[in-house]
Design a protein around this motif. Structure first.
Motif, PDB file in Angstrom:
ATOM      1  N   VAL A   1     -70.409  27.081 -37.339  1.00 45.75           N
ATOM      2  CA  VAL A   1     -71.722  27.463 -37.892  1.00 45.75           C
ATOM      3  C   VAL A   1     -71.931  26.794 -39.250  1.00 45.75           C
ATOM      4  O   VAL A   1     -72.994  26.225 -39.526  1.00 45.75           O
ATOM      5  CB  VAL A   1     -71.843  29.004 -37.988  1.00 45.75           C
ATOM      6  N   GLU A   2     -70.911  26.834 -40.092  1.00 45.90           N
ATOM      7  CA  GLU A   2     -71.033  26.203 -41.422  1.00 45.90           C
ATOM      8  C   GLU A   2     -71.246  24.702 -41.295  1.00 45.90           C
ATOM      9  O   GLU A   2     -72.086  24.113 -41.965  1.00 45.90           O
ATOM     10  CB  GLU A   2     -69.765  26.463 -42.250  1.00 45.90           C
ATOM     11  N   SER A   3     -70.485  24.090 -40.403  1.00 49.61           N
ATOM     12  CA  SER A   3     -70.566  22.625 -40.274  1.00 49.61           C
ATOM     13  C   SER A   3     -71.897  22.184 -39.698  1.00 49.61           C
ATOM     14  O   SER A   3     -72.394  21.110 -40.028  1.00 49.61           O
ATOM     15  CB  SER A   3     -69.455  22.096 -39.374  1.00 49.61           C
ATOM     16  N   ALA A   4     -72.461  22.987 -38.789  1.00 48.32           N
ATOM     17  CA  ALA A   4     -73.700  22.571 -38.108  1.00 48.32           C
ATOM     18  C   ALA A   4     -74.949  23.046 -38.846  1.00 48.32           C
ATOM     19  O   ALA A   4     -76.070  22.734 -38.422  1.00 48.32           O
ATOM     20  CB  ALA A   4     -73.702  23.094 -36.677  1.00 48.32           C
ATOM     21  N   ALA A   5     -74.774  23.785 -39.945  1.00 40.00           N
ATOM     22  CA  ALA A   5     -75.936  24.321 -40.674  1.00 40.00           C
ATOM     23  C   ALA A   5     -76.890  23.197 -41.057  1.00 40.00           C
ATOM     24  O   ALA A   5     -76.459  22.126 -41.487  1.00 40.00           O
ATOM     25  CB  ALA A   5     -75.463  25.063 -41.929  1.00 40.00           C
ATOM     26  N   GLY A   6     -78.170  23.435 -40.838  1.00 43.36           N
ATOM     27  CA  GLY A   6     -79.175  22.439 -41.206  1.00 43.36           C
ATOM     28  C   GLY A   6     -79.379  21.372 -40.145  1.00 43.36           C
ATOM     29  O   GLY A   6     -80.272  20.536 -40.261  1.00 43.36           O
ATOM     30  N   SER A   7     -78.565  21.395 -39.093  1.00 45.66           N
ATOM     31  CA  SER A   7     -78.741  20.425 -38.002  1.00 45.66           C
ATOM     32  C   SER A   7     -79.463  21.110 -36.846  1.00 45.66           C
ATOM     33  O   SER A   7     -79.735  22.307 -36.890  1.00 45.66           O
ATOM     34  CB  SER A   7     -77.387  19.912 -37.513  1.00 45.66           C
ATOM     35  N   ALA A   8     -79.735  20.351 -35.792  1.00 42.94           N
ATOM     36  CA  ALA A   8     -80.415  20.940 -34.629  1.00 42.94           C
ATOM     37  C   ALA A   8     -79.402  21.464 -33.609  1.00 42.94           C
ATOM     38  O   ALA A   8     -79.780  21.866 -32.508  1.00 42.94           O
ATOM     39  CB  ALA A   8     -81.308  19.893 -33.976  1.00 42.94           C
ATOM     40  N   VAL A   9     -78.127  21.473 -33.979  1.00 44.20           N
ATOM     41  CA  VAL A   9     -77.099  21.909 -33.030  1.00 44.20           C
ATOM     42  C   VAL A   9     -76.858  23.413 -33.186  1.00 44.20           C
ATOM     43  O   VAL A   9     -76.569  23.894 -34.274  1.00 44.20           O
ATOM     44  CB  VAL A   9     -75.780  21.136 -33.256  1.00 44.20           C
TER      45      VAL A   9
END
Ligand code: PGA
Length: 250
Positions: free
Chosen positions: A52-60
């Motif tokens: 969740v932290e790594s994908a924050a701000g992405s469309a994933v």
């Protein structure tokens, strides 16, 4: 009816939180700006925070691979829908054939988990599919109808909007064999017809039905070109970010 495809990864029991961070560092640039399809990566519970932290701000979007049907209780080792939501997880796989086979999940358990996931606002990806003996005995349609009826039982149409189904012929999972696009399309129309009976025609026509079972970069295009196939649930080939990105960008 236009259905936006969902390209979903299922890591199964692979990767640590540190490996999850590395994965997203490599994946995100490869799918940046991808708007054609929705993308979700379903990770082991212990990787949820890192993902969740790594994908924050992405469309994933990030998903889990299982949940318990109760809100809380003395269920050692289990994880509730509320815990998933609190981790900002948005998707959850339910009734994967590996859970049915190794952890004795029945259609009834799948139904309970599905109700819980929908009530919590999660997007459930319910897996159905026949084993090889059933296909060879011409039982595919019976099995799919039974699994769908069981999974959808007494779920009000008003709750089912987010429901996603994945057709995963068990003989195609991890074997390198894929259903032909025609076999997959036949199975998908059986699933859609059961959804029509359990819910409503309108919901059934809008419901996404993914295909899973040895989806790879080199077969993604022909599978995803089928109008009945509304996305993919990818196991082995999703573990490498380049290969999952190639499938997403089929
Ligand atoms: P596979 O797995 O892509 O490795 O065949 C698919 C799945 O089990 O969801």
């Amino acid at each position: 009816m236009f259905r936006k495809k969902l390209m979903a990864a299922n890591w199964k029991m692979y990767k640590t939180p540190a490996e999850a961070r590395t994965y997203f560092r490599d994946l995100l640039p490869l799918v940046a700006g991808h708007k054609r399809d929705d993308i979700a990566v379903c990770v082991p519970f212990v990787c949820l925070n890192a993902a969740v932290e790594s994908a924050a701000g992405s469309a994933v979007s990030i998903g889990a691979q299982n949940l318990h049907w109760d809100a809380e209780g003395a269920f050692t080792g289990e994880i509730s829908a509320g815990m998933l939501v609190a981790c900002e997880c948005t998707h959850v796989i339910i009734g994967h054939s590996e859970r049915r086979r190794y952890f004795a999940e029945t259609d009834d358990i799948v139904n309970r988990k599905l109700k819980t996931a929908l009530a919590a606002g999660l997007t459930p990806i319910v897996c159905v599919g026949e084993v090889l003996e059933e296909r060879e005995a011409n039982l595919t349609e019976d099995v799919l109808r039974r699994q769908c009826r069981g999974a959808f039982h007494s779920i009000p149409v008003t709750m089912a909007e987010k429901l996603v189904v994945a057709y995963e012929p068990v003989w195609a999972i991890g074997t390198g064999k894929t259903a032909t696009p025609q076999l997959a399309a036949e199975a998908h129309s059986i699933i859609r017809s059961e959804a029509g009976k359990s819910f409503a025609q309108e919901l059934a026509s809008a419901m996404r039905i993914l295909y899973g079972g040895s989806v790879k970069p080199d077969n993604a295009h022909s599978l995803m070109s089928q109008p009945e196939i509304d996305g993919a649930l990818v196991g082995g080939a999703s573990l490498d970010p380049k290969s999952f990105a190639a499938i997403v960008n089929y």
